[in-house]
Structures are given as structure tokens and as C-alpha cells.
Design an enzyme around this catalytic site. Structure first.
Site, PDB file in Angstrom:
ATOM      1  N   SER A 154      -0.778  17.767  18.412  1.00  0.00           N
ATOM      2  CA  SER A 154      -1.965  17.800  17.624  1.00  0.00           C
ATOM      3  C   SER A 154      -3.419  18.017  18.319  1.00  0.00           C
ATOM      4  O   SER A 154      -4.218  18.093  17.693  1.00  0.00           O
ATOM      5  CB  SER A 154      -2.112  16.757  16.522  1.00  0.00           C
ATOM      6  OG  SER A 154      -1.236  16.694  15.562  1.00  0.00           O
ATOM      7  N   LYS A 157      -5.656  21.001  17.537  1.00  0.00           N
ATOM      8  CA  LYS A 157      -6.929  20.540  16.708  1.00  0.00           C
ATOM      9  C   LYS A 157      -8.234  20.912  17.320  1.00  0.00           C
ATOM     10  O   LYS A 157      -9.145  21.218  16.822  1.00  0.00           O
ATOM     11  CB  LYS A 157      -6.719  19.635  15.560  1.00  0.00           C
ATOM     12  CG  LYS A 157      -5.298  19.473  14.880  1.00  0.00           C
ATOM     13  CD  LYS A 157      -5.253  18.291  13.911  1.00  0.00           C
ATOM     14  CE  LYS A 157      -4.112  18.308  13.197  1.00  0.00           C
ATOM     15  NZ  LYS A 157      -2.898  18.193  13.879  1.00  0.00           N
ATOM     16  N   SER A 334      -5.832  13.427  12.086  1.00  0.00           N
ATOM     17  CA  SER A 334      -4.813  14.736  12.348  1.00  0.00           C
ATOM     18  C   SER A 334      -4.120  15.339  11.426  1.00  0.00           C
ATOM     19  O   SER A 334      -2.687  15.116  11.289  1.00  0.00           O
ATOM     20  CB  SER A 334      -3.786  13.923  13.469  1.00  0.00           C
ATOM     21  OG  SER A 334      -3.216  14.970  14.283  1.00  0.00           O
TER      22      SER A 334
END
Length: 505
Positions: A154, A157, A334
Site C-alpha cells: 500500500s 498510494k 489505506s
């Protein structure tokens, strides 16, 4: 959200900005009273001391409120002789204070940073990492295989949200619209790329703060249509194209709460429970939003894909929160679905298909156009859920460094600053809420570390900012492929906590 278990620390902000961690005033020393103490058996005295100590500890841990102790009453409740009581002290108000990072904080040395990090990398498998002073980014303070592409999870991102801030208006909102259908007994729900549309009644918040409500849209449509019969809701999902799931996504993660098929109209990010951040999601988001619209308009409808006639009459519109708030939510929690929706808007701005491939390529092209070396980056999605993604730690640092730079040092800084605002706070918010807690060896860094996490099987990442002990803001990016997350997470946390605890000179 306030910092859980912190009480005396808050998140940091970049050098040159107000809002950095401060240290509260120490409470005044409590005056101890004299007087004759009745004889008490030794075992009872030990128990009383332990209980008194526990009460005092609880009072200290509960800082943030003013406490007034009435000694005689406390003595009686603890079973102490009243003669041992003393006059109550003045109330102590615990007020955390924030202030700017010192403008002249000394710069750490590479040798100093190596001295605190090198001994902590054992057990992290194939580690790639970098530490940078954003005020002097040309020469990293510490590196370990910084250009090695690894599965980023993640932390991807960070690239997606940075590309969005560099290419889109930060006040951009995404509109969900209902127009008249091709027949009098139909309407068309036009997906505008807002996955946060809430199914909850007005006045109740989902996991998306400030989200538009389906009820508001229904009220507008009802007022515009009157009581005309309704039999069909068409859902226009033409804003997006391509597969509904990315390469490297596991359909089992739908029930696991990590994803839903990517369509431009859905409710609550596809969650079955709008208030459950990690709850199960639906495999049929398009059908679900269509049925929900029909039911609230008072009809059991048939849901079909389709578009409205040219120049169809608009029956109602609602808008998402602004892009900066969506980015904050996507980073803090997230949220994979929200990150994918943001990536598709980057693609649309670039004139590319709003698909997984179009979004991934548009994110990297946008970053490259703004001076980020993405030559070693491979993306199959824009959330980091795909196991096919590869990013070097140096690239994560390359988007965080201008975001954290002193104002005026980098022309990209004003656009990228909101990235820092969205980073989870150690022991305080989002995916770091249960890390760096006071009961862990890394607890002294709670409230100071702000970082994006990343976790997949065999993959761990932590990338963000932290002020060192001298008040110098540092950017760090660490990725570890190989170890189990249970063992790797605290080791990555230890690296960030070590930066917080040193002047590294």
C-alpha cells in the site's frame, strides 16, 4: 481521531511550518504532609502502597483533564487512616503544546544515521531503504539498496496521491447524477467516480467523512419525478473501462474487505457495513446501488447497465468531498478502492482510458513529468494491492521529499504538502493506530512518526517523515520483502523510532 494512548504527543509537520510536536509542562511536585501515622500491619501497608501507586499511575496516564484530590476522602476509600491525609494540591491542567520545528536544527551526518540504523536491519530480509534531509535532498543520509524495485504493497498510494495532487485541482469533487431514463418509468444513475456515496441516513457518517448521501439524491429525484411509476434503474458506468479486477488481485479479498469490482458508481466503497472499515465488501456494487436507489424511491426495480438519452433531464446530483479530503482518507485508512478511483481520475486528466492500465501508466507519466525517476517502477494498479507492483524505496522518498521540503525550496511543495497531512500518525490514526504504542519498545516515537504503511504476504513497507531529537525533519522509506509481517513490522518501526531518538551527529 486523537492519538490512542499518547496523551502527551502530537503529529509533526514539515520544517518551517507550525504544528510540530511539543512537550507539555511537567506537573508541579505534590507536597507531602506530616502527622502521626497509625501502626498498620506490614502486609496491609504493602497492599496499600501498591494500590496508591496504581491510583496515582492511572491519574497520570489520564492526563488531559484537571484532577482534584480530596485527601481525606481518598484516604478513607483506600482504607488509610484519616490522619495520614493532607490538604489537596491545586488542580493540575495537562495542556499539550505544539510549536514549530527549530529553524536552525543541526543536520544529521551520514555516519550518525548509519550508527543508529545499521545495527537494526537484522531480520528484515531483502531490505531497501533511504533516509533524506528534505532541506538538502541531493545527498541521502543513509541508503540500503535504494534503487532495488520491491513489492511495495500500500505504499504505492504515495505515488497515486502525489500524481493526483500534481495534475488535478485539489478542490475537485466527483458528481453522482440521476437523469431521466429512456422511458417514463425509468431513471439513469450516472456514475461520476465517487466510491464514497453513503447509504446511511443524513446525519450519520460512514467510514468516509463528509460523504454525500444517497438519501439526498433520492429526495431530489422524488421532487423532480413526482409519483410517476418506476420499474427500471439504468446504471451508466461508462466513466471507467477495462477489467473490474486488476492483475494480481485475489477475488477472495472482496469478502476479506480489501476490494470490490471497480465501477464508477457504488455505495460506501462497496462495504456491506458502511461503518466497518475492514468489513466485507460486495461483489456486485453496480447492482447494489441501482437497487438501493429504486427501493428508496418506493419501487422494486430491475437494474440494468445503460445510458440516458441525449440531453436527458437532470433529476438530481450530489458531490463527493474535495480531492484533498479523499486523499487524506485514502492514505490514513489505506483504502484500496478510493485509491483506485483517484488513480482513474489521473488517467482521465491525462486523456488515457480510466482503467487499471490507464491509471497506472498515467500515474507514472505524471510523476516523470514532475521530475520523479520512475524508470524502475512497474504498476498493475494504483492502490498497491497487486502482487505484480514493483517500486524502489528511492522513488517513495522522491515523492515524500518535496512534500516535506521547506516552503520555497521546491516548486512542487505547495501541491504535495497534503500528502503529509494524510499520513497515519504513530499510535494515533489509521493504519498506525496500534503501532508505536506505549507498551512497545518503539513507543517513544508515538505521535512523532507519520508514515504510510504497506503489508502483503512477505511484504512490509513504512515510508514517511519524523523529526529527530534535535528537531530536524527527516524523510525515510523502508521496504522489506521476505519476512513474516508479524516479525517485520516492529523491526521497521524500530528503524523509524531510532531516527526519532537520535540527533545522529
Amino acid at each position: 481521531m486523537t492519538a490512542s494512548g499518547v496523551g502527551h504527543r502530537a503529529g509533526s509537520t514539515p520544517a518551517g511550518d507550525d504544528g510540530t510536536p511539543g512537550t507539555p509542562d511537567e506537573p508541579p511536585t505534590r507536597r507531602r504532609g506530616g502527622g502521626h501515622r497509625a501502626e498498620v500491619p506490614r502486609s496491609r501497608r504493602i497492599a496499600q502502597r501498591l494500590l496508591v501507586g496504581l491510583v496515582v499511575l492511572l491519574l497520570v496516564v489520564g492526563a488531559g483533564t484537571a484532577a482534584v484530590l480530596t485527601a481525606p476522602g481518598l484516604a478513607r476509600r483506600l482504607g488509610l487512616p484519616v490522619s495520614a491525609a493532607v490538604d489537596p494540591p491545586a488542580p493540575v491542567a495537562f495542556v499539550p503544546q505544539l510549536g514549530p520545528l527549530p529553524a536552525g536544527a543541526p543536520t544529521p551526518t551520514a555516519a550518525g544515521v548509519a550508527g543508529v540504523l545499521d545495527g537494526r536491519v537484522a531480520g528484515l530480509g531483502d531490505l531497501t531503504g533511504v533516509v533524506v534531509d528534505p532541506a538538502h535532498p541531493q545527498q541521502p543520509l543513509w541508503q540500503r539498496n535504494p534503487a532495488e524495485p520491491q513489492v511495495p504493497a500500500s505504499s504505492t498510494k504515495l505515488l497515486t496521491t502525489s500524481a493526483a495532487l500534481l495534475s488535478l485541482d485539489p478542490e475537485t469533487r466527483f458528481t453522482t447524477t440521476v437523469v431521466a431514463g429512456p422511458t417514463p418509468d425509468s431513471v439513469v444513475l450516472v456514475g461520476g467516480g465517487d466510491p464514497t456515496l453513503s447509504s446511511l441516513p443524513d446525519g450519520r457518517d460512514s467510514v468516509y467523512p463528509g460523504a454525500a448521501h444517497l438519501d439526498d439524491l433520492v429526495a431530489q429525484v422524488r421532487a423532480a419525478r413526482g409519483t410517476a411509476p418506476l420499474s427500471t434503474v439504468y446504471v451508466d458506468d461508462s466513466r471507467y473501462s477495462g477489467p473490474l479486477l486488476a492483475a494480481g488481485w485475489d477475488p477472495a479479498d472482496i469478502a476479506g474487505g480489501n476490494l470490490t469490482p471497480m465501477v464508477p458508481a457504488m455505495l460506501d466503497g462497496g462495504r456491506l457495513d458502511p461503518t466497518a472499515l475492514d468489513g466485507a465488501r460486495t461483489a456486485t456494487p453496480t447492482e447494489d446501488v441501482g437497487h438501493a436507489l429504486g427501493q428508496r424511491l418506493g419501487a422494486a426495480v430491475q437494474v440494468e447497465q445503460g445510458s440516458g438519452p441525449a440531453n436527458a433531464r437532470v433529476l438530481g446530483t450530489v458531490q463527493s468531498p474535495p480531492l484533498t479530503e479523499l486523499i487524506h482518507t485514502a492514505l490514513t485508512n489505506s483504502d484500496n478502492v478510493l485509491a483506485e478511483a483517484i488513480g482513474r481520475e489521473v488517467a482521465r486528466k491525462a486523456g488515457a482510458p480510466a482503467s487499471f492500465d490507464g491509471a497506472a501508466s498515467s500515474v507514472t507519466k505524471t510523476l516523470a513529468a514532475h521530475g520523479v525517476d520512475v524508470s524502475s517502477v512497474t504498476l498493475s494498479d494504483t492502490s498497491g494491492l497487486s502482487t505484480n507492483d514493483r517500486i524502489p524505496a528511492s522513488v517513495l522518498a522522491s515523492v515524500l521529499t518535496p512534500a516535506a521540503a521547506p516552503l520555497g525550496a521546491d516548486p512542487r511543495t505547495p501541491a504535495l504538502r497534503p500528502v503529509l497531512d494524510g499520513l497515519p500518525i504513530a499510535a494515533g490514526t489509521g493504519t498506525l493506530v496500534d503501532r508505536f504504542t506505549p507498551d512497545t519498545p518503539n513507543g517513544d516515537a508515538r505521535g512523532y512518526v507519520r508514515a504510510k504503511t504497506g503489508t502483503l504476504t512477505g511484504t512490509n513497507a513504512l515510508a514517511g517523515v519524523v523529526p529527530d531529537d534535535d528537531g530536524r525533519l527527516l524523510v525515510f522509506a523502508f521496504m522489506s520483502n521476505g519476512p513474516d509481517p508479524v516479525g517485520a513490522r516492529p523491526r521497521l518501526d524500530a528503524l523509524a523510532a531510532a531516527l526519532r531518538g537520535c540527533g545522529c551527529r
